[in-house]
Motif scaffolding. Structure first.
Motif, PDB file in Angstrom:
ATOM      1  N   MET A 144       0.986  -1.122  -0.019  1.00  0.00           N
ATOM      2  CA  MET A 144       0.050  -0.061  -0.078  1.00  0.00           C
ATOM      3  C   MET A 144       0.738   1.211  -0.170  1.00  0.00           C
ATOM      4  N   LYS A 145       0.523   2.061  -0.990  1.00  0.00           N
ATOM      5  CA  LYS A 145       1.271   3.342  -0.962  1.00  0.00           C
ATOM      6  C   LYS A 145       0.607   4.323  -0.284  1.00  0.00           C
ATOM      7  N   LYS A 146       1.297   5.096   0.557  1.00  0.00           N
ATOM      8  CA  LYS A 146       0.778   6.104   1.627  1.00  0.00           C
ATOM      9  C   LYS A 146       1.733   7.300   1.935  1.00  0.00           C
ATOM     10  N   LEU A 147       1.405   8.107   2.489  1.00  0.00           N
ATOM     11  CA  LEU A 147       2.318   9.356   2.922  1.00  0.00           C
ATOM     12  C   LEU A 147       2.618   9.236   4.546  1.00  0.00           C
ATOM     13  N   VAL A 148       3.595   9.226   4.988  1.00  0.00           N
ATOM     14  CA  VAL A 148       3.965   9.049   6.246  1.00  0.00           C
ATOM     15  C   VAL A 148       4.850  10.160   6.845  1.00  0.00           C
ATOM     16  N   VAL A 149       4.657  10.650   8.080  1.00  0.00           N
ATOM     17  CA  VAL A 149       5.218  11.601   8.602  1.00  0.00           C
ATOM     18  C   VAL A 149       6.243  10.920   9.395  1.00  0.00           C
ATOM     19  N   THR A 150       7.510  11.272   9.216  1.00  0.00           N
ATOM     20  CA  THR A 150       8.723  10.400   9.837  1.00  0.00           C
ATOM     21  C   THR A 150       9.075  11.083  11.332  1.00  0.00           C
ATOM     22  N   ASP A 151       8.858  12.383  11.257  1.00  0.00           N
ATOM     23  CA  ASP A 151       9.456  12.984  12.681  1.00  0.00           C
ATOM     24  C   ASP A 151       8.406  14.299  12.727  1.00  0.00           C
ATOM     25  N   ARG A 152       7.436  14.199  13.321  1.00  0.00           N
ATOM     26  CA  ARG A 152       6.461  15.473  13.605  1.00  0.00           C
ATOM     27  C   ARG A 152       7.453  16.539  14.438  1.00  0.00           C
ATOM     28  N   SER A 153       8.090  16.195  15.330  1.00  0.00           N
ATOM     29  CA  SER A 153       8.964  16.955  16.149  1.00  0.00           C
ATOM     30  C   SER A 153       9.801  17.855  15.450  1.00  0.00           C
ATOM     31  N   ALA A 154      10.234  17.739  14.200  1.00  0.00           N
ATOM     32  CA  ALA A 154      11.226  18.279  13.456  1.00  0.00           C
ATOM     33  C   ALA A 154      10.448  19.315  12.484  1.00  0.00           C
ATOM     34  N   CYS A 155       9.030  19.515  12.371  1.00  0.00           N
ATOM     35  CA  CYS A 155       8.330  20.085  11.498  1.00  0.00           C
ATOM     36  C   CYS A 155       8.350  21.706  12.081  1.00  0.00           C
ATOM     37  N   GLN A 156       8.825  22.517  11.244  1.00  0.00           N
ATOM     38  CA  GLN A 156       9.098  23.704  11.231  1.00  0.00           C
ATOM     39  C   GLN A 156       7.895  24.875  11.104  1.00  0.00           C
ATOM     40  N   ASP A 157       6.458  24.203  10.819  1.00  0.00           N
ATOM     41  CA  ASP A 157       5.537  25.073  10.586  1.00  0.00           C
ATOM     42  C   ASP A 157       5.607  25.942   9.317  1.00  0.00           C
ATOM     43  N   CYS A 158       6.339  25.593   8.394  1.00  0.00           N
ATOM     44  CA  CYS A 158       6.525  26.690   7.155  1.00  0.00           C
ATOM     45  C   CYS A 158       5.516  26.454   6.441  1.00  0.00           C
ATOM     46  N   LEU A 159       4.779  25.511   6.390  1.00  0.00           N
ATOM     47  CA  LEU A 159       3.574  25.280   5.460  1.00  0.00           C
ATOM     48  C   LEU A 159       3.929  25.010   4.027  1.00  0.00           C
ATOM     49  N   SER A 160       5.121  24.695   3.726  1.00  0.00           N
ATOM     50  CA  SER A 160       5.736  24.292   2.315  1.00  0.00           C
ATOM     51  C   SER A 160       5.075  23.299   2.098  1.00  0.00           C
ATOM     52  N   CYS A 161       4.622  22.171   2.590  1.00  0.00           N
ATOM     53  CA  CYS A 161       3.897  21.169   2.096  1.00  0.00           C
ATOM     54  C   CYS A 161       2.443  21.485   1.882  1.00  0.00           C
ATOM     55  N   GLU A 162       2.000  22.168   2.643  1.00  0.00           N
ATOM     56  CA  GLU A 162       0.356  22.694   2.379  1.00  0.00           C
ATOM     57  C   GLU A 162       0.361  23.282   0.973  1.00  0.00           C
ATOM     58  N   ILE A 163       1.397  24.445   1.070  1.00  0.00           N
ATOM     59  CA  ILE A 163       1.423  25.438  -0.186  1.00  0.00           C
ATOM     60  C   ILE A 163       1.658  24.507  -1.523  1.00  0.00           C
ATOM     61  N   ALA A 164       2.449  23.472  -1.515  1.00  0.00           N
ATOM     62  CA  ALA A 164       2.850  22.546  -2.676  1.00  0.00           C
ATOM     63  C   ALA A 164       1.671  21.950  -3.091  1.00  0.00           C
ATOM     64  N   CYS A 165       0.842  21.320  -2.056  1.00  0.00           N
ATOM     65  CA  CYS A 165      -0.217  20.647  -2.306  1.00  0.00           C
ATOM     66  C   CYS A 165      -1.622  21.205  -2.781  1.00  0.00           C
ATOM     67  N   SER A 166      -1.573  22.178  -2.338  1.00  0.00           N
ATOM     68  CA  SER A 166      -2.693  23.326  -2.758  1.00  0.00           C
ATOM     69  C   SER A 166      -2.595  23.843  -4.202  1.00  0.00           C
ATOM     70  N   GLN A 167      -1.329  24.270  -4.597  1.00  0.00           N
ATOM     71  CA  GLN A 167      -0.997  24.629  -5.843  1.00  0.00           C
ATOM     72  C   GLN A 167      -1.178  23.335  -6.767  1.00  0.00           C
ATOM     73  N   ALA A 168      -0.822  22.139  -6.381  1.00  0.00           N
ATOM     74  CA  ALA A 168      -1.029  21.151  -7.414  1.00  0.00           C
ATOM     75  C   ALA A 168      -2.150  20.996  -7.545  1.00  0.00           C
ATOM     76  N   PHE A 169      -3.210  20.841  -6.761  1.00  0.00           N
ATOM     77  CA  PHE A 169      -4.481  20.761  -6.823  1.00  0.00           C
ATOM     78  C   PHE A 169      -5.566  21.875  -7.437  1.00  0.00           C
ATOM     79  N   TYR A 170      -5.015  22.897  -7.033  1.00  0.00           N
ATOM     80  CA  TYR A 170      -5.931  24.274  -7.208  1.00  0.00           C
ATOM     81  C   TYR A 170      -5.084  25.486  -7.771  1.00  0.00           C
ATOM     82  N   LYS A 171      -3.976  25.149  -8.309  1.00  0.00           N
ATOM     83  CA  LYS A 171      -3.051  26.264  -8.733  1.00  0.00           C
ATOM     84  C   LYS A 171      -3.079  27.441  -7.860  1.00  0.00           C
ATOM     85  N   ALA A 172      -3.347  27.508  -6.648  1.00  0.00           N
ATOM     86  CA  ALA A 172      -3.245  28.416  -5.661  1.00  0.00           C
ATOM     87  C   ALA A 172      -3.250  28.122  -4.320  1.00  0.00           C
ATOM     88  N   TYR A 173      -2.762  28.527  -3.337  1.00  0.00           N
ATOM     89  CA  TYR A 173      -2.861  28.260  -1.914  1.00  0.00           C
ATOM     90  C   TYR A 173      -3.811  29.316  -1.117  1.00  0.00           C
TER      91      TYR A 173
END
Length: 129
Positions: A1-30
């Motif tokens: 099964m293919k899935k997205l995994v968060v390997t180290d939640r404590s290392a997240c810097q809350d930069c939102l780069s992942c959210e922005i990239a996902c939104s732009q891929a689906f909707y061309k805007a964040y």
């Protein structure tokens, strides 16, 4: 099964780069709530990364049977079958199926890896198995 995994939640810097990239891929805007991965904060103010683990609850709850699992184990929304009832949005235990105003069909993580490539901390992975 293919899935997205968060390997180290404590290392997240809350930069939102992942959210922005996902939104732009689906909707061309964040915009808020247009991403299929969510960065938030827990009650203790620590950072929380919510990613789809392909549990299938959305598919089991969909009255139109518009969400099916592909050969790689990823649950996909069939836009032709979906009537926009948003039962899947309500059913998602992580609250990460995006319901974007003005769009007839919600979107969910398809483990494409765009967020993985965007994360500067390298804490996201698409895993098989």
């Amino acid at each position: 099964m293919k899935k997205l995994v968060v390997t180290d939640r404590s290392a997240c810097q809350d930069c939102l780069s992942c959210e922005i990239a996902c939104s732009q891929a689906f909707y061309k805007a964040y915009e808020l709530n247009t991403s299929c991965i969510k960065i938030g904060h827990k009650k203790d103010d620590s950072i929380d990364v919510k990613a789809c683990n392909q549990c299938g609850l959305c598919a089991r709850k969909c009255p139109q049977e518009a969400i099916t699992q592909n050969a790689k184990g990823v649950y996909m929304i069939n836009k032709k079958k979906c009537n926009g009832c948003l039962t899947c949005v309500e059913a998602c235990p992580k609250g990460i199926i995006a319901n974007v105003e003005g769009k007839p069909v919600p979107s969910k993580c398809i483990a494409c890896g765009i967020c993985v490539d965007a994360c500067p901390m390298g804490i996201l992975q698409v895993q098989e198995g």
